[in-house]
Design a protein around this motif. Structure first.
Motif, short mmCIF file in Angstrom:
data_model
loop_
_atom_site.label_atom_id
_atom_site.label_comp_id
_atom_site.label_asym_id
_atom_site.label_seq_id
_atom_site.Cartn_x
_atom_site.Cartn_y
_atom_site.Cartn_z
N GLN A 178 -4.05 -21.03 -7.77
CA GLN A 178 -4.90 -21.56 -8.83
C GLN A 178 -6.02 -20.60 -9.18
OE1 GLN A 178 -7.37 -25.06 -7.95
NE2 GLN A 178 -6.50 -26.06 -9.76
N ALA A 179 -6.60 -19.95 -8.16
CA ALA A 179 -7.69 -19.02 -8.40
C ALA A 179 -7.21 -17.76 -9.11
CB ALA A 179 -8.35 -18.65 -7.07
N ALA A 180 -5.99 -17.34 -8.83
CA ALA A 180 -5.47 -16.10 -9.43
C ALA A 180 -4.94 -16.31 -10.85
CB ALA A 180 -4.36 -15.53 -8.55
N MET A 181 -4.50 -17.50 -11.17
CA MET A 181 -3.82 -17.76 -12.44
C MET A 181 -4.59 -17.32 -13.68
SD MET A 181 -2.07 -21.46 -11.54
CE MET A 181 -1.73 -21.89 -13.25
N PRO A 182 -5.86 -17.71 -13.86
CA PRO A 182 -6.54 -17.35 -15.11
C PRO A 182 -6.67 -15.85 -15.29
CG PRO A 182 -8.09 -18.29 -13.53
CD PRO A 182 -6.72 -18.53 -12.99
N HIS A 183 -6.86 -15.11 -14.22
CA HIS A 183 -6.99 -13.65 -14.31
C HIS A 183 -5.67 -13.01 -14.70
CE1 HIS A 183 -10.97 -14.10 -12.59
NE2 HIS A 183 -10.44 -14.80 -11.60
N MET A 184 -4.59 -13.49 -14.12
CA MET A 184 -3.28 -12.95 -14.44
C MET A 184 -2.87 -13.30 -15.86
SD MET A 184 -1.16 -13.41 -10.86
CE MET A 184 -1.58 -12.41 -9.42
N VAL A 237 -10.52 -8.33 4.42
CA VAL A 237 -11.30 -9.34 3.70
C VAL A 237 -11.28 -10.64 4.50
CG1 VAL A 237 -11.51 -10.68 1.57
CG2 VAL A 237 -10.70 -8.32 1.47
N ALA A 238 -12.42 -11.28 4.65
CA ALA A 238 -12.49 -12.57 5.33
C ALA A 238 -12.19 -13.69 4.33
CB ALA A 238 -13.88 -12.78 5.93
N LEU A 239 -11.33 -14.62 4.73
CA LEU A 239 -10.95 -15.70 3.81
C LEU A 239 -10.43 -16.90 4.59
CD1 LEU A 239 -10.29 -16.87 0.99
CD2 LEU A 239 -8.10 -15.67 1.12
N ALA A 296 0.83 -1.20 0.00
CA ALA A 296 0.00 0.00 0.00
C ALA A 296 0.87 1.26 0.00
CB ALA A 296 -0.94 0.00 1.20
N GLY A 297 1.99 1.20 0.69
CA GLY A 297 2.89 2.33 0.74
C GLY A 297 3.50 2.68 -0.60
N CYS A 298 3.48 1.71 -1.52
CA CYS A 298 3.97 1.96 -2.87
C CYS A 298 2.83 2.15 -3.87
CB CYS A 298 4.87 0.81 -3.32
SG CYS A 298 6.47 0.82 -2.48
N GLY A 299 1.61 2.37 -3.36
CA GLY A 299 0.50 2.77 -4.21
C GLY A 299 -0.48 1.70 -4.60
N ALA A 300 -0.27 0.45 -4.19
CA ALA A 300 -1.19 -0.63 -4.58
C ALA A 300 -2.46 -0.58 -3.75
CB ALA A 300 -0.52 -1.99 -4.42
N GLN A 301 -3.58 -0.94 -4.37
CA GLN A 301 -4.82 -1.19 -3.65
C GLN A 301 -4.70 -2.60 -3.08
OE1 GLN A 301 -8.07 0.46 -3.17
NE2 GLN A 301 -8.08 -1.28 -1.75
N VAL A 302 -4.80 -2.74 -1.75
CA VAL A 302 -4.52 -4.01 -1.09
C VAL A 302 -5.76 -4.55 -0.40
CG1 VAL A 302 -3.12 -5.17 0.66
CG2 VAL A 302 -2.12 -3.34 -0.73
N ALA A 303 -6.04 -5.83 -0.64
CA ALA A 303 -7.02 -6.58 0.13
C ALA A 303 -6.24 -7.49 1.07
CB ALA A 303 -7.92 -7.40 -0.78
N ARG A 330 -14.48 -17.19 -4.30
CA ARG A 330 -15.34 -16.05 -4.01
C ARG A 330 -14.51 -14.79 -3.75
NH1 ARG A 330 -15.67 -13.38 0.03
NH2 ARG A 330 -14.66 -14.96 1.34
N CYS A 331 -13.46 -14.93 -2.96
CA CYS A 331 -12.62 -13.80 -2.63
C CYS A 331 -11.98 -13.19 -3.87
CB CYS A 331 -11.54 -14.23 -1.64
SG CYS A 331 -10.39 -12.94 -1.16
N VAL A 332 -11.40 -14.04 -4.71
CA VAL A 332 -10.76 -13.55 -5.94
C VAL A 332 -11.78 -12.95 -6.89
CG1 VAL A 332 -9.47 -14.26 -8.00
CG2 VAL A 332 -8.79 -15.10 -5.73
N ASP A 333 -12.92 -13.59 -7.04
CA ASP A 333 -13.97 -13.06 -7.91
C ASP A 333 -14.46 -11.70 -7.43
OD1 ASP A 333 -13.80 -15.22 -9.57
OD2 ASP A 333 -15.56 -16.25 -8.77
N ASP A 334 -14.59 -11.54 -6.12
CA ASP A 334 -15.01 -10.25 -5.57
C ASP A 334 -14.01 -9.14 -5.92
OD1 ASP A 334 -17.26 -11.37 -4.50
OD2 ASP A 334 -16.55 -11.39 -2.43
N ILE A 335 -12.73 -9.48 -5.83
CA ILE A 335 -11.70 -8.50 -6.16
C ILE A 335 -11.77 -8.12 -7.64
CG2 ILE A 335 -9.19 -8.19 -6.40
CD1 ILE A 335 -8.91 -9.82 -3.80
N ILE A 336 -11.94 -9.12 -8.50
CA ILE A 336 -12.03 -8.86 -9.94
C ILE A 336 -13.25 -8.00 -10.25
CG2 ILE A 336 -12.31 -9.92 -12.21
CD1 ILE A 336 -9.52 -10.29 -10.97
N GLN A 337 -14.37 -8.32 -9.64
CA GLN A 337 -15.59 -7.55 -9.89
C GLN A 337 -15.46 -6.11 -9.43
OE1 GLN A 337 -19.04 -9.58 -8.31
NE2 GLN A 337 -18.56 -11.50 -9.37
#
Length: 257
Positions: A123-129, A60-62, A30-37, A72-79
């Protein structure tokens, strides 16, 4: 010192965000400007927005052991944000004692959180990246996954009872080799996968770390969560695009390879 704009426009998910290292990683990103969950099974103590960080940190609860929860967590971030650029898998548990007295249920618990949980999040992050053509995955390993454990039970059996056990070591060794496999699978998509392997880090979990083992650290002290976060930030930076499949040691010289 990195610029506060280094990760501007990037979106990051940090698991284990309520712990010492997870909190430090979240704040560094966050200190370098990223939006962080900052995700954790309990969000009550996770870092929240505020301070001098140019980008906020959201709680975020996970439960990383549950595939549906991870998706669900990854999909929420993408949405919400349209992308996921950085995944840092910090969520994990430590386990102490000897192999002889290790309960089957404890073995399963450690593997489910440290190893399975890390894989499910990757695995959940791979297709989006892949679709973005950009991504940074940083997994938290451990020196214990390399050196067969810090204790020297042939000298003092009490060291083993107060230090990480075989289940923890095997789970972290699995994270290391998982990192190498995923790095090769994702390299052509502009996604890097690396690991950071801390040595003994001062925290509530290591308050009982034997002094006899502290004395073996060449640097003469235990590490800090902020030093681990600095290594994560280096691997998450856009400039680290030619580093993948690497496990970066942050251990004060206690193990060199």
């Amino acid at each position: 010192m990195y610029s506060t704009e280094l990760l501007s426009g990037r979106v990051a998910l940090v698991t284990g965000g309520a712990g010492g290292i997870g909190r430090a990683v979240s704040e560094a990103l966050a200190g370098c400007g990223a939006q962080v969950a900052a995700a954790d099974i309990s969000v009550a103590d996770a870092p929240a927005a505020g301070g001098a960080a140019p980008a906020p940190i959201e709680r975020v609860a996970l439960d990383v052991t549950r595939r549906a929860d991870v998706l669900r967590c990854v999909d929420d971030i993408i949405q919400r944000f349209g992308r996921l650029d950085i995944l840092v898998n910090v969520a994990g548990v430590v386990s102490m004692g000897s192999a002889e007295h290790l309960a089957e249920q404890e073995w399963d618990r450690v593997m489910a959180i440290n190893l399975k949980g890390t894989f499910l999040c990757c695995q959940a992050a791979m297709p989006h990246m892949r679709r973005q053509g950009f991504g940074r995955i940083v997994n938290l390993g451990s020196v214990i996954g390399k050196n067969g454990g810090n204790p020297r039970p042939w000298l003092d059996p009490r060291e083993q009872e107060r230090a990480s056990n075989v289940a923890y070591g095997v789970s972290k060794a699995g994270v290391h080799i998982m990192t190498a496999f995923l790095a090769k699978e994702l390299a052509s998509s502009g996604v890097t996968v690396n690991a950071v392997a801390p040595g003994p880090v001062a925290s509530a979990m290591t308050s009982n770390f034997p002094q006899s083992l502290r004395d073996l650290i060449p640097a003469g002290r235990m590490g800090s969560a902020e030093e681990v976060a600095a290594a994560v930030l280096f691997l998450a930076a856009p400039q680290s695009s030619f580093i993948t499949g690497e496990t970066l040691d942050v251990n004060g010289g206690i193990w060199c390879d």
